[in-house]
Design an enzyme around this catalytic site. Structure first.
Site: not given
Ligand code: NMX
Ligand code: MLT
Length: 436
Positions: A240, A270, A316, A325, A371
């Protein structure tokens, strides 16, 4: 306006500092980029600058150098409240110092004076199909207000680059002033039969949101103030913030830019994760009919992963520990309603899910993010329509991204335009590296 004067007073020194750094050290390297990062969402590529907040992987966010507990202690608060004024937080983000109560109240006063939402913006929301997602409505309302932009108007009449930040500040105050009314209008229109509650002139920005939502428990005012502080900024690379900055770098005004940022926030990886997370908690609760034991929860989490889904609220891109947070919200729940079932469940998930993610071995960060628990707190106060949750995240995030846009304009940051390569070019680079 004290706020404007204090920003203005700092600009010459900041400009000088940045100019000197670019002139004398512009060629100094800050890092290297590898092929994995080019394909990997630019993770850890250092290509952005902001002085408003910084996320340390093992510590979490600092806003203008202050941790969350420091801010909760130092920012001015309304009489009898546990949580600070959002106006004081906005002052801090924009100016960089902890404001006095007078300075915080000045921002609150500016917001009151600018808070009236033109009827045409509401009419657009009313005209949308009933099943339109609240985030779509929120982004539409912000975009509809673009015709109010003072920056765009002045730009087309000839505006010196040095002065860009001034109408950007005006636009930012005008837009942020209206966000509680827009968000609560969406909530009341969508879930409460369209019975709109008018703003209370005696309440601060955060408490007025609680009032316009129709939640009468006084605890919700403090939760709103806390929520709007915690979600406001998370340095510049999150979707964002980056989307807002990118669009703003074309000299699109804050309405265009923040609307774009909100469209990114609406993605499930996100901001939408807060809605997904509450949905997941309710799925658990409804399956067992009560808060399950750790073993049952462990199994449920494993089943989620084996069905190919992520566990929302965990993991994350930058953090490598429990998001502070999350901790601040967890502490709020522990103080106010430790026996609430959904809160207890969210707290239990914290004891179980990191282990499940560690066992799976994919997520680099198995810990909860912002979240993982925010929805459980809303749920306690009766705000249970979870597809609305990301709108509240958006109200808060616009405080951060607009403060960043004011400073991007003040420092004359240019249009953003990174370079792309083709796969064949990357293969060639890789072949040369192997040969040498
Ligand atoms: N549940 C299952 N798998 C996960 C999760 C999770 N919570 N977090 C990471 N992984 C997987 C990810 O999908 C990836 O799989 P693949 O290799 O098959 O593509 C692998 O672990 C490596 O990912 P990372 O490098 O640890 O994470 P990345 O930096 O790519 O993504 C998020 C970060 C936040 C997108 C990821 O942790 C996620 O999808 N979390 C769940 C959604 C979430 O809570 N998002 C909110 C973030 C905060 N916000 O408000 O923005
Ligand atoms: C945010 O607050 O924007 C989320 O934690 C995602 C991020 O920092 O990548």
């Amino acid at each position: 306006m004290l706020l404007k004067e204090q920003i203005e007073a700092q600009i010459p020194e900041w400009r000088e500092r940045v100019k000197k750094l670019i002139k004398e050290d512009g060629a100094v390297k800050v890092g290297e980029v590898n092929i994995g990062q080019v394909y990997g969402g630019m993770r850890d590529v250092k290509g952005l600058v902001t002085d408003i907040s910084y996320v340390d992987p093992s510590e979490g966010i600092r806003f203008r150098g202050y941790t969350i507990p420091e801010l909760l202690e130092k920012l001015p608060k309304p009489e009898g409240s546990e949580m600070p004024y959002a106006g004081g937080l906005y002052f801090l983000l924009l100016v960089g110092n902890i404001p006095t109560k007078e300075e915080a109240l000045e921002v609150e006063k500016e917001w009151k004076a600018r808070g009236q939402v033109p009827q045409y913006a509401f009419d657009i929301l009313i005209a949308a199909p009933a099943d339109t997602h609240p985030m779509t409505l929120f982004s539409m309302a912000i975009l509809a207000l673009q015709r109010e932009s003072i920056f765009t108007d002045q730009y087309h009449h000839g505006l010196k680059k040095d002065a860009y930040w001034e109408p950007t500040l005006e636009d930012s105050l005008n837009l942020t002033a209206k966000l509680p009314a827009i968000a609560s209008f969406i909530y009341r229109m969508r879930y409460k039969g369209g019975e709109i509650i008018q703003s209370d002139p005696n309440l601060d920005w955060g408490a007025d949101f609680a009032h316009m939502m129709g939640v009468t428990d006084p605890g919700y005012q403090d939760l709103s103030r806390l929520y709007f502080l915690l979600h406001s900024d998370h340095e510049s690379g999150n979707v964002s913030a980056h989307a807002t900055h990118l669009v703003g770098s074309a000299l699109s005004d804050i309405y265009y830019a923040a609307s774009a940022g909100m469209n990114g926030l609406a993605g499930p990886l996100h901001g939408l994760a807060n809605q997904e997370c509450l949905g997941w908690l309710l799925d658990v609760f409804n399956k067992y009919g009560h808060v399950p034991g750790k073993e049952e929860l462990h199994q449920f989490a494993r089943d989620t992963l084996s069905s190919g889904k992520v566990i929302p609220g965990y993991g994350h891109a930058v953090l490598r520990k429990t998001d502070p947070r999350f901790t601040a919200q967890h502490q709020f729940g522990m103080r106010h309603f430790p026996e609430d079932d959904i809160f207890k469940l969210a707290a239990l998930v914290y004891e179980v899910v990191p282990r499940v993610l560690q066992e799976q071995g994919k997520a680099k960060d198995p810990w909860p993010n912002v979240d993982a628990i925010s929805g459980a707190l809303q749920y306690h106060y009766g705000v249970r329509e979870f597809d609305f949750y990301t709108v509240m995240f958006g109200v808060s995030r616009i405080l951060g991204v607009s403060a960043n846009l004011v400073w991007a304009r003040a420092l004359g940051q240019p249009i953003e335009r990174p370079k792309s390569l083709t796969t064949a070019m990357l293969e060639e680079i890789a072949a040369k590296a192997t040969a040498s």
